[in-house]
Design a protein around this motif. Sequence first.
Motif: not given
Length: 576
Positions: A146-154, A137-144, A167-176
């Motif tokens: 950590r940067w302003p909404a329109s900057s940084g990248g994770l 829970a702490w890590l999630a809040q820290h990453l949320k 935490v995530c705004t988008d999801t990448w699925e790796v398969h095949d």
Amino acid sequence: MTIGLNEGDRIGVVGRNGDGKSTLLNLLAGRTEPDSGRVTVRRGVTLGMLDQSDVLPDDLVVSEAIVGHLDEHEWAGDAKVRDVIDGLLSDLPWSAKMGELSGGQRRRVGLAKLLIGDWDVIFLDEPTNHLDVEGIAWLAQHLKKRWPASSGGLIVVTHDRWFLDEVCTDTWEVHDRIIEPFEGGYAAYILQRVERDMLAATMESKRLNLARKELAWLRRGAPARTTKPKFRIDAANELIANEPPARNTVALSQLATARLGKDVVDLLDIGVTYGEKEVLRDIEWRIAPGERTGILGVNGAGKSTLLSLISGAQQPTVGRVKRGKTVRVAILSQQLDELADILNDRVMDVIARQKSSYVTGGKELTPGQLLERMGFMSEQLSTPVKDLSGGQRRRLQLLLILLGEPNVLILDEPTNDLDTDILAAIEDLLDSWPGTLIVVSHDRYLLERVTDNQYAILKGRMRHLPGGVDEYLSLRAVERGGSVKAVAKATAPPRASGKPALGGAELRNAQKEFAAAGRKLEKYAHQVTELHSRFAAHDQGDYAGLGKLQSELSSVEDAQADLEFRWLELTEMLGA
């Protein structure tokens, strides 16, 4: 294919073990060169990465690993450094050497070392491993924040589905050998994957049905997740309109009672002491047939001791354990002990020695079909157990336990080394398991998914959590000394605005009550400490006097708990 990370993106990477998630992170971070194509990084962008290897030398002191050779006055004024240390390392000795730490502690030091740095983009490979519910829970809040909404990248690879959603705004699925992008966190990804699978005629029906079932739970069991702006609620409602609940609770309870009778395991006025250290006290728990309970608590709180009492591996110091005559307890432990004697056997030979069929959800399955359902491919059947991956061994361990047909199943951190698809398959299997289920896990998603009630071990006692994990985090914040405001903000539902929802006299009264509650909570804390001291100094043979002290302590702790909940309510009302 071409894919990229833009300013403000918070990407979660999911996929089966071995499909290339860690390789993708290494490519993007510049640690691995691609066989074809190229990876470009904008000039001046700084990249930080936490991988799964441990590279900090054994003779390095914890303080040097985190802040180098800076004096305390040089780094203590940095709020970010203090926050990271408090969130990840508060229980570690500052002067310890890395070689003296456990693997999990070393991992936390590595994560803290990364997070105190100033990075434009951070890559995290399984950062929630070795973190408890509070740490996650702490890590999630820290990453949320950590940067302003329109900057940084994770970009984060994790099997923790709650963390992905938080935490995530988008999801990448790796398969095949491809990367498929989806909008939103885990819940939105599941919805879009169902839609994709419905349109793809060649997709196997079992995966579709499993994803639809998980979507139904996401909508019914965790409605707060649908407040995510990119989660299309109307589409979700349409997809799950005819989906039954994840579990038929009434039918499972009837089956469990038929298998177990009315008596399962009763813990009656239990206390456990190791030397002079009291681990558990005043435990009164009558476990019912078909009960599905999750247990929360910090490391050392007594969770393992509680499980040992239930299984019969340990006897209490005081009180007694009453066990039903037909009870058969099985434990999915963290050590994989069940596989020790069959490491050289092939998977097919191990399964051939088991019973020929297993009934789940009203359907009869062969062990081979169960293996397939648990993600084993046909070519893996001839593999010796010792050559299986950690996740494959974990799945085989659970399968062998289920084939033994216990009627009380204890899962002790069952999610280690498992990807999100396999976790969903295991949860689906447990949905139709007609027995009593006790789960200890730091995986918040799994805990909420497969159990109907959660309890916490706090100060040696069991406490029911009607509010689930959020309530536990709030109670722990108060217990740690007043960081409850931050937790209340983290767990409260979204507001329409950042201003208090009160006004005028109502606002002033709430502010006065909030201040008074804070002062009174401090007094309660002092009273509890004083009563514990009186307990220690009191004549242990004076049972009447001890009983009076116990009654007084219980009264103060109950009043303290009630006031804690009111403080949290006021915190949310005031936006404090």
